[in-house]
Write an enzyme that holds these catalytic residues in place. Structure first.
Site, PDB file in Angstrom:
ATOM      1  N   CYS A 294      -6.437   1.547  14.256  1.00 32.62           N
ATOM      2  CA  CYS A 294      -7.010   2.600  13.414  1.00 32.62           C
ATOM      3  C   CYS A 294      -8.135   3.354  14.113  1.00 32.62           C
ATOM      4  O   CYS A 294      -8.605   4.379  13.595  1.00 32.62           O
ATOM      5  CB  CYS A 294      -7.591   2.017  12.119  1.00 32.62           C
TER       6      CYS A 294
ATOM      7  N   HIS B 244     -10.177   2.566   5.221  1.00 31.73           N
ATOM      8  CA  HIS B 244      -8.715   2.670   5.163  1.00 31.73           C
ATOM      9  C   HIS B 244      -8.203   1.585   4.229  1.00 31.73           C
ATOM     10  O   HIS B 244      -8.504   0.410   4.425  1.00 31.73           O
ATOM     11  CB  HIS B 244      -8.138   2.478   6.567  1.00 31.73           C
TER      12      HIS B 244
ATOM     13  N   HIS C  10      -4.747  -0.012   1.858  1.00 30.45           N
ATOM     14  CA  HIS C  10      -3.312  -0.047   1.558  1.00 30.45           C
ATOM     15  C   HIS C  10      -3.101  -0.157   0.046  1.00 30.45           C
ATOM     16  O   HIS C  10      -2.097  -0.699  -0.394  1.00 30.45           O
ATOM     17  CB  HIS C  10      -2.663  -1.246   2.255  1.00 30.45           C
TER      18      HIS C  10
ATOM     19  N   GLU D  55     -13.222  12.849 -15.177  1.00 35.30           N
ATOM     20  CA  GLU D  55     -14.632  12.594 -14.898  1.00 35.30           C
ATOM     21  C   GLU D  55     -14.844  12.045 -13.493  1.00 35.30           C
ATOM     22  O   GLU D  55     -15.827  12.388 -12.823  1.00 35.30           O
ATOM     23  CB  GLU D  55     -15.190  11.605 -15.930  1.00 35.30           C
TER      24      GLU D  55
ATOM     25  N   HIS E  27       2.124   4.132   2.908  1.00 37.59           N
ATOM     26  CA  HIS E  27       1.192   3.403   3.760  1.00 37.59           C
ATOM     27  C   HIS E  27      -0.171   3.182   3.091  1.00 37.59           C
ATOM     28  O   HIS E  27      -0.568   2.046   2.877  1.00 37.59           O
ATOM     29  CB  HIS E  27       1.051   4.187   5.087  1.00 37.59           C
TER      30      HIS E  27
END
Lengths: 244, 244, 244, 244
Positions: free
Chosen positions: B104, B122, B124, B148, B204
């Site tokens: 990543c 990140h 999943h 909201e 993903h």
């Protein structure tokens, strides 16, 4: 006239070894509410009134990580009723810096002044929000009966508990661009529905109050349970009222 | 030219008694994200930039069990921008052995360089993935308004917060066989949608960033909430935009 | 010939200050699995093989409350392969009384002998069970592709990781009245599907293994994620294979 | 004749360093049940019988915050069987003030006297309540077969465990305005269904018992799992009995 506080007295307002002190309780309860998904993304919170002051969580902070020194304290004297948009007379606590006051303050005040509540909880629970989306757009309120959990809810949030077969009614108001602008709509709904224990805000969440923080929390849990079961009932085409 | 570190200086980069130190925070936050279902199966994570270095969790380890000594540290100097597939100039920390760097890294770098973000998360989350499956296959983005929780999200992830009635738009890009190969697609989407606070990756997950780790986390929570409510709205045929 | 243990040596097998010792790990992981809903009602568990012995949780106890002294230890020597219904050569640990061995023993052994696994996890996850109910009654297996989480799963549970666009296939076998009677069916499915990383048992749960406890846990989480998203995809009529 | 207790003896009934002492267990288990959503809003709880006394949680308190000194103790002698609406002969514990006894007392007593149970659990689990709403209004019971988790449930709650392919049957009774008024209906259902391990109360929850607190808890978990999977099966039109 509102009491004045020395810096030491002000500081002492949020520091206590008693886990039941409002400044400690707010931190503890916000952690619990976070686990329930009620206050993620810094939203929601709880305000507790004790003696002549009101304790509030600050705005825009991670509610599950609040510490007692972050808590705001505001005198409850009628002269200091916070107007939306106005500057508020928070008691200056020397160690607190760089935090903003919550826009929810005047909404919590509605519960304190109109119902003499001792605590008010605001959640962004998905059950509350989904319910306002599943009900017809023009439904003025959420109504449900014949659920055991209704028995944990009090008339007007502060009176006698409801009965199993009675209809619980929670008004729904439209959301506004700024949270403070909900103040009038919430007050009007509370006046129109004196028996309502809470106010649902469409696409936003719910405000729940009680005589004490324990009763406010109990009712917030009972109502959230009812919002959740109601969503499931609507999705399965089961009527919310009656026992058919 | 990138600073050089003695072994002691390198080791010190990941050891601190301050719970807010990035090496400690990453461990703490990954444990919290695990409870939310965001980083199960070793997937997902968070990277924090502080001063002139970036802190990253390693690849393929259980995110809820990371310890500070597992954290990778990479200089942020532009000369060291990691290219997908290239060897990276991680600062050698003597006590760390046998761990792999995260694929990543270049994706987090997109957030650091294109938005000057201070942190990038990140996940999943199933809400993110299900949303990319429920939206039409050719939908270039996820759009939602009148919620909201939109108010907790910032323009471009780092600017002003959005308003209740404004439309939040998060681009969706296709997944690739290797995570690093998402780098270009993510950068292109960020360039095309300068106001987007995140990038959804079909089948993903999502990348979310912010000025600080607090803002990145707040936005990750608000967005995940919106992904979840959007899935429910689609399944109940409620439009995602407008307030009808 | 299997090694013999003095009472002190036997006792030492389950007592260690190392949190990564199998007897401690099994307790720790079962507590975590309980929170995930994998081992409620005393069902499910994990077995770890280390050196020449196998560690197993006992039968019929609350998995979230197991203590190291409750763990059973069985030699891994081929001569002691447990036959369903047979008495097993557990190493007698003096302090352990009144607990029953798990009927899962020969099923875990399938993973240890046929895949040389280092750990095997059995869960009653509702996602696994619901999936076996949502798939056609005669489906021999669960197949899914184009999901990021597939990349956390290994060929045969112990080989190379799968690719995003590859099809993961997990055979489904019918449940039996006695857990031990699943042994042959599981072994036959493992022989027929050498690439399968797990075996689903209809109306019951799943068996997942890996080279190490970390890999077994990672794969159990990835598979459970995939079972969950697959249930949602089936309910929303989204094909499990391909990327349409 | 019921034993009399000195103030010291009475106080000692709820104070112990043993975590398995009923007064400690009830607090511990209520915290766990709260996390499962079984006892939110002060509802639900657990009662444990040990030797010649019964331990009960008080009424209307937050179940996740109960402390041992809040526990009520009632002699189990037949002369003291609590009648609905009657005053009960609780053992006076000097340090306890201001708490109310639970209306569930006579319902727990049904399990203690009719099944010789050692513990009885009452939950407001949404799975239980939704199930009573999804089944036909006139269904006298919930029936399910061919589920592994059935094997964790005992005949009559206290006898032999059921088999995978056997049909579990849990009678459903209508709710009443006052919890105590369920006493007779529950007793009648228990007499009519001697093999039933629990009683479902429509729009309310479930009562589950067992020989010991461990067995009661195991069965409460297995049943709750079955209620949950049954709701999903009904919503997906999968028959609850048979293996088609």
């Amino acid at each position: 006239m509102a009491k004045t506080y020395t810096p030491e007295e002000a500081e002492a307002l949020v520091h206590s070894h008693d886990p039941e002190h409002p400044a400690n309780l707010i931190c503890d309860l916000c952690r619990e509410f976070y686990k329930l998904g009620w206050v993620t993304g810094t939203g929601g919170g709880i305000s507790i009134r004790k003696d002549d002051v009101v304790y509030l969580a600050p705005s825009g902070v991670q509610k599950e990580r609040i510490k007692p020194e972050h808590i705001f304290v505001l005198p409850f004297a009628q002269s200091s009723v916070p107007k939306p948009g106005s500057k508020r007379d928070f008691i200056r606590i020397p160690s607190k810096k760089g935090l903003n006051e919550s826009q929810c303050t005047p909404l919590f005040w509605n519960a304190f002044t109109m119902r003499e509540a001792g605590a008010c909880i605001h959640t962004h629970s998905q059950h509350a929000v989904l319910l306002t989306l599943l009900l017809p757009r023009d439904a003025p309120s959420f109504r449900i009966s014949h659920q055991e959990m209704i028995k944990g809810v009090r008339l007007g949030g502060v009176g006698k508990t409801l009965k199993f077969f009675e209809t619980l009614e929670v008004p729904i108001i439209d959301n506004t661009a700024f949270e403070e602008d909900l103040t009038e709509g919430m007050a009007a709904a509370m006046a129109r529905y004196p028996d309502a224990p809470a106010i649902l805000v469409r696409r936003h969440g719910v405000y729940v109050w009680g005589n004490t923080w324990e009763q406010a929390k109990t009712q917030a849990e009972c109502l959230d349970y009812l919002f959740e079961i109601a969503c499931k009932m609507i999705q399965n085409k089961i009527p919310l009222e009656g026992d058919t």
